[in-house]
Write a protein that holds these residues in place. Sequence first.
Motif, short mmCIF file in Angstrom:
data_model
loop_
_atom_site.label_atom_id
_atom_site.label_comp_id
_atom_site.label_asym_id
_atom_site.label_seq_id
_atom_site.Cartn_x
_atom_site.Cartn_y
_atom_site.Cartn_z
N GLY B 43 0.80 -1.22 0.00
CA GLY B 43 0.00 0.00 0.00
C GLY B 43 0.83 1.27 0.00
O GLY B 43 0.30 2.36 0.13
N LYS B 46 3.57 1.69 -4.76
CA LYS B 46 4.47 1.26 -5.82
C LYS B 46 3.70 0.97 -7.11
O LYS B 46 4.01 1.50 -8.18
N TYR B 57 -3.16 4.64 -15.12
CA TYR B 57 -3.85 5.67 -14.35
C TYR B 57 -3.34 7.03 -14.81
O TYR B 57 -2.23 7.15 -15.31
N1 LIG Z 1 -8.09 2.09 -7.87
C1 LIG Z 1 -7.91 2.47 -6.61
N2 LIG Z 1 -8.87 3.13 -5.94
C2 LIG Z 1 -8.69 3.53 -4.66
N3 LIG Z 1 -7.56 3.32 -3.97
C3 LIG Z 1 -6.56 2.67 -4.57
C4 LIG Z 1 -6.67 2.21 -5.92
N4 LIG Z 1 -5.54 1.59 -6.27
C5 LIG Z 1 -4.74 1.66 -5.18
N5 LIG Z 1 -5.34 2.30 -4.16
C6 LIG Z 1 -4.78 2.59 -2.86
O1 LIG Z 1 -3.57 3.27 -3.07
C7 LIG Z 1 -2.59 2.82 -2.15
C8 LIG Z 1 -1.36 2.36 -2.89
O2 LIG Z 1 -1.63 1.11 -3.49
P1 LIG Z 1 -0.58 0.32 -4.39
O3 LIG Z 1 -1.32 -0.80 -5.03
O4 LIG Z 1 0.13 1.27 -5.24
O5 LIG Z 1 0.38 -0.26 -3.29
P2 LIG Z 1 1.66 -1.18 -3.49
O6 LIG Z 1 2.77 -0.40 -2.94
O7 LIG Z 1 1.75 -1.67 -4.84
O8 LIG Z 1 1.29 -2.35 -2.47
P3 LIG Z 1 1.54 -3.94 -2.62
O9 LIG Z 1 2.91 -4.19 -2.21
O10 LIG Z 1 0.56 -4.54 -1.65
O11 LIG Z 1 1.25 -4.30 -4.02
C9 LIG Z 1 -3.24 1.74 -1.30
O12 LIG Z 1 -3.64 2.30 -0.08
C10 LIG Z 1 -4.43 1.33 -2.09
O13 LIG Z 1 -5.46 0.97 -1.21
#
Ligand SMILES: Nc1ncnc2c1ncn2[C@@H]1O[C@H](COP(=O)(O)OP(=O)(O)OP(=O)(O)O)[C@@H](O)[C@H]1O
Lengths: 300, 505, 333, 325
Positions: B43, B46, B57
Amino acid sequence: QDISGKVVGFSQIGSESGWRAAETSVTRQEAEARGVDLKFADAQQKQENQIKAIRGFIAQGVDAILVAPVVATGWDEVLTEAKEAEIPVVLLDRGVDAPEDLYLTSVASDQVEEGRVAGQWLVDTVGAEDCKVVELQGTVGSTPAINRKQGFEEAIAGHDNITIARSQTGDFTRSKGKEVMEGFIKAENGGADICAVYAHNDDMAVGAIQAIKDAGLKPGTDILVVSIDAVPDIFTAIAAGEANATVELTPNMAGPAFDVLAAYWADGTEPEKFIITESKLYTSADDPAGEYERRKDLGY
Amino acid sequence: MVDADYALEARGIIKVFGNHVALDNVDFGLRAGEIHALLGENGAGKSTLIKILTGAYQPTTGQVLADGVPVAVDNPQQAQKHGIGTVYQEVNLLPNRSVAENLFLGHQPTRFGLVDRRKMERDSRDILERYGLDIDPASELGAHSVAVQQIVAIARAVELSGKVLILDEPTASLDRNEVERLFEIMRDLRAKGLAIVFITHFLDQVFAVADRVTILRNGKRIETRALDDVTRTDVVRLMLGKDVAFSGATGVQDARPLGEVLLDFRNYGRKRSVHPFTLSIHKGEVVGVAGLLGSGRTEMARIMFGADAADEGEVHFEGKPVSIARPTDAISKGFGFCPEDRKAEGIFGDLSVRENIIIALQGKLGWFSALNRDEQMEIAGKFGEAMDIRAASLDMPIKLLSGGNQQKVILSRWLATDPAFLILDEPTRGIDVGAHAEIVRTINRLRDEGLALVVISSELDEVVAYSSRIVVMRDREMVAELSGKDINPGVIVQAIANHKEGTAS
Amino acid sequence: MMRRILGQLANPQLLALAGVLLINWLLFPNFFRITWQDGRLFGSLIDVLNRGAPVAILAIGMVGVIATKGVDLSVGAVMAMAGAVAATLVVAGYPAPIAVAAALTVGLLCGLWNGFLVAVLDIQPIVATLVLMVAGRGIAQLITQGFIVTFNDPVLIFIGTGSFLGLPMAAVIAIVLLVIVTLLVRKTALGLFIEAVGVNRAAASLAGIRSRMLLLYVYGLSGLCAAIAGIIVAGDIRGADANNAGLWLELDAILAVVIGGTSLLGGRFSVPLAVVGAIIIQAMNTGILVSGFPPEFNLIVKAGLIFLVLIIQSPLAGRLFPARLRPVQEARK
Amino acid sequence: MSRSLRPLVATAIIFIIAYSLAVMQFPGMFSTRVLGNFLTDNAFLGIAAVGMTFVILSGGIDLSVGAVIGFTGVLVAVLISWAGFHPLSAFAIALLVAAIFGGVMGLAIHYMQVPAFIVTLAGMFLARGGASVITQDSVPISHEFYSWISSLIIRLPGGGRLSFIGLTMVAVFIVGALVAHRTKFGSYVYALGGNPVSASLMGVPVARTTVGVYMLSSVLAALAGIVFSLYTSAGYPLAAVGVELDAISAVVIGGTLLTGGYGFVLGTFIGVMLLGLVQTYIIFDGTLSSWWTKIVIGVLLFLFIVLQRLIFAASAPGEKAAEKG
Ligand SMILES: Nc1ncnc2c1ncn2[C@@H]1O[C@H](COP(=O)(O)OP(=O)(O)OP(=O)(O)O)[C@@H](O)[C@H]1O
Ligand SMILES: Nc1ncnc2c1ncn2[C@@H]1O[C@H](COP(=O)(O)OP(=O)(O)OP(=O)(O)O)[C@@H](O)[C@H]1O
Ligand SMILES: [Mg+2]
Ligand SMILES: [Mg+2]
């Protein structure tokens, strides 16, 4: 003449109304009485299915084809094919826009006349009084709806006391007839302003009668009811004083058709091109209860 | 910070979802010829960042620059035109199409305006060969295992990457050899001048291939450094924002007496899925399951839970023979199951976090004893806190949570049913260090509370840390049961590798 | 609390309904006039309730099906079958309760059949229910032999045209069903389970929800609702018209559900809003009737309405309108 | 044999068996005349079904095709008979109108994220309503161009005829198959049906493909409408009611998965022929009421679905085997 053993194909439109169901069963009865082997194909209201059916009959090599065409246009090609295959075609209850030499004859009522008879009855009944008519049309765009509307309008033309206040489609069905009539009643001051309802078929009239009753009015007295077809149920209504008049459309189109065919097969007699069945008016004076009994087993 | 030789650069990226700030003024620069690791907790943002870089996006504010020039990346297709190839976090290919088409979709070779399938399949064969895959390019992708699909996804991204290659947790479902081969390819591409972004939760892998590292925390960029300048502990500290002691647990296999037998599988198996196995599971123990990808661990878990019905053998629960033909049978006896494929089998994406937590409990209670909203809130709140689930609200749809938090929700779902026996299939896959430690701690705690657990994991260090016994699977067959001193990575690898040439590392 | 209720009132469905009613009123000033006559309420608004009842009842059954990511195309045909069964039985001299029970049973069986295809044989709902949609009307015609089977049974007629507390019986039945089904899904966990199965059936099974049984129930309910609607429609015209009863009503019912904010992709659903959707459709039909519009335009007006409602509901509009006008779930935060 | 090919083969085998059984009972059904009629009589359905195949492959559905057929027929008839256009220019106008119509539906589906079911339902009301507003009558077309086309017939020995419109359908199927299986657009359509999110991340131009699919469907429906007007030499606002359901049935019977992503254009051809076979059989039999047609088609649909289910043992993509309880 004996025509037993002949094979006749019958392309019926469908079974969308009580009248049509009756036509189908009368045709079957007539065929059976004459020993004709009737091949029946029901097109479910679709012209393409009818064309398919006729082509199928041609491929089977039937002796004659009866068609109740769903629309007037678009028959040239398939009728030409039938002609090339030397199969006589008889049109039932509706005409077509095709060269007359493509079919043997057409047995039909005059739908415009039906509307005219209904309209004339109204003109005669109301005399000089003002009369607002509401009209329940058949399916939008269907030939009987167009013709029956036209005939009715012709009959009331020149009688300025009679006007068509509202006109909507009731799709030839009871339930839509009832629903539309309910709307009309609301729209016309609770029905007080309506003098008569003209329905393109009896089924819609039966629905409308119920709507009138539900609104606390007396059908047949407060609001005159005139319609077309003469199916058994409308006679019950006429007998009860709830409907006033109906114009008969006989379901026996096949009887005359078989007679014509019999003569044609016997010695090649060319019949008249248009055999018009009678558009008889029935009112409470015409023994409605007896008419009901006569018809109730015809398969309406 | 501004650096003209960035092949791809993000400047001042802010991304807001609803009222959640996923990225907060992030700058990120990528040089040609480097492997740049992107790290952060679940979260941290990344995946969001790379989705912005690749046009999946649109940023709320901020710019993307290629070679120092601002570019509009409105969709992934444009990113591909800019020479950016991407493997997204979930295997995002088309299972209904052939392998070849998955590799070439969008840039198929054509002849006379028609797709030249023969050439496409020939080329595919060549490409796959580089990854050591000998599969029919005309076969349906969905017919292959997740690992194969993952490799195809990587191959596709590499083919598309004229300039930049982005890999979001590509290694999650790969085995050691496959990971090694991927690294070789990455190094090779780096030598050719490609810029590579590499996201993973395996720090070993970061230190094995990456040149620089950028660390995100809570949507903010914390640091970008050359890897030579940092140590493992630095990285973890930066990710978490606090010091943590590594739970580099060396196993708590003190000769603790086992509890009584809870479950006893006897010659339990399912044709064409798992060979019959015999295994008793005691209260208060963790049985680890090790094995290579595709060795049938998931299948074993599924028949234990009744997700697939066993067609051989019998199972005794608390000494009595029982039938577990469907999940409801299992749940009524106090089983719980966290499936491997979170998205497809775990979460209810559109339902709230709260509903996701109480659903199994509700299922157990039946329709008529419905929990009302307050009760649900209470239960969800309790576990949300205990598991440290990071969600803006318990009423938000779970699909908006990051993977690690989703996993905690699913674990909470089962804990809420007060289970006697839990089956966890890869509970720590794709999960950050913090959540990882959290889950391992939970496993230990549950064991101590007397639960019986079966835990499937590909991380040997981890299995070793909490298992009382370890079952080794190979070719859909249980081949070894290790306990006591045998519980160490070396023995396990031996057992996995036995009779197989050259797999031991 | 107050704000929450206000928030709920400001949802697109109720706004759309208000809009349609307003237009009706502009076109036909007596639209809101209601009088008391012969022991029943009488007026265009009552007509809307009465005529809208069959589609509303279908929508009550349909909304659960759609929430499970399914769709039931067969409801129109099931209506025809149920009407045909009830009518032929009373005409054959059976007492009305038996005829009604038989018709309901037929509806239930049809629903279970659909459920069986979807849940057990795993057939996509559109195709699974297409089977009965095509064959069902044929079976109804087979039962009536193509005729309109008319009857004079007072009980059936009462169901179709009677009134209770001044309200038309059809509307009363719809309201009762609405209350029962809403309580059933919201006071038990059924609603949650339906949504869970609709969102992710695989996960639902693993979480211990008997998704097969659930689908059977949901489709069974839809069939049952269709049978009820079929009996009402038959009672209304005192006859079973196998050809026309319920023809294309499945589309209206689906439309009602979608207007009611339930996604065809399954998940979150609302029974009351689906009923509101049905009323919107009927208000528009009635509006066309009383305003004296030429019938050729009926379909075009209907298409216009669909687009209007969809635009109000779409995410696009979400960006244009302030948040509080958007659907309930989002606005609640 | 690849998994997705099996339903196609099954459908083909069933068609052959069914046809053989029918011929055994009515030898007259094995004639060039009947075979020629198969093509001519089903031409408009076949053409529309090709468009429907694309829509369904992409994971959508198009309920507006029947109405577009009706509308096109009316438009063409009115342009020719009332406004005096040459049929070819009338055709061009009709195809253009349909392209815009389909395009708008596609845009609405993509950008408003409304299910195709609803958008095309609105499209169906709009097209059907538009046709009745133009005219309520059936408008005959009498133009020498129409007679000329009708006269383009290849006569076969045994009374059979290969008509222009029948051959048009065959051509549409061939081109359709090429587009589906051998072009990028085709692969995008399959991609969209397989998984729209993946497709978009893989760089499939989702918006353009969606719009293209519905445009294609509407244009083919308009072509079907033109063929229908050639078939009946008229335009009628109520023509082809419910053809969308026949087209969907044909596509399903032809082995295309309604959830999208799997299927073949050729399968649809067999599906169309099979529907034609049922109708022809019932006509040859000649004792069955129309309700039997409906019941038989329903039963057939059922048998096919179950059969395909058995063959295509794996369930719909994304919903794997976790179904118990
Ligand atoms: N489409 C969306 N709508 C609302 N919130 C989102 C969306 N996509 C991601 N988020 C939120 O944005 C934040 C970043 O998410 P992201 O998927 O980029 O994390 P990450 O670093 O890739 O985590 P992980 O290691 O679990 O994959 C998180 O809090 C997630 O809940
Ligand atoms: N020899 C094989 N040939 C083809 N497919 C295989 C083979 N072995 C396994 N698979 C497939 O690979 C997939 C993975 O198998 P499974 O999930 O049982 O492995 P696992 O040990 O649980 O691995 P994971 O670490 O992914 O959970 C299964 O879908 C299986 O059908
Ligand atoms: Mg991520
Ligand atoms: Mg696994």
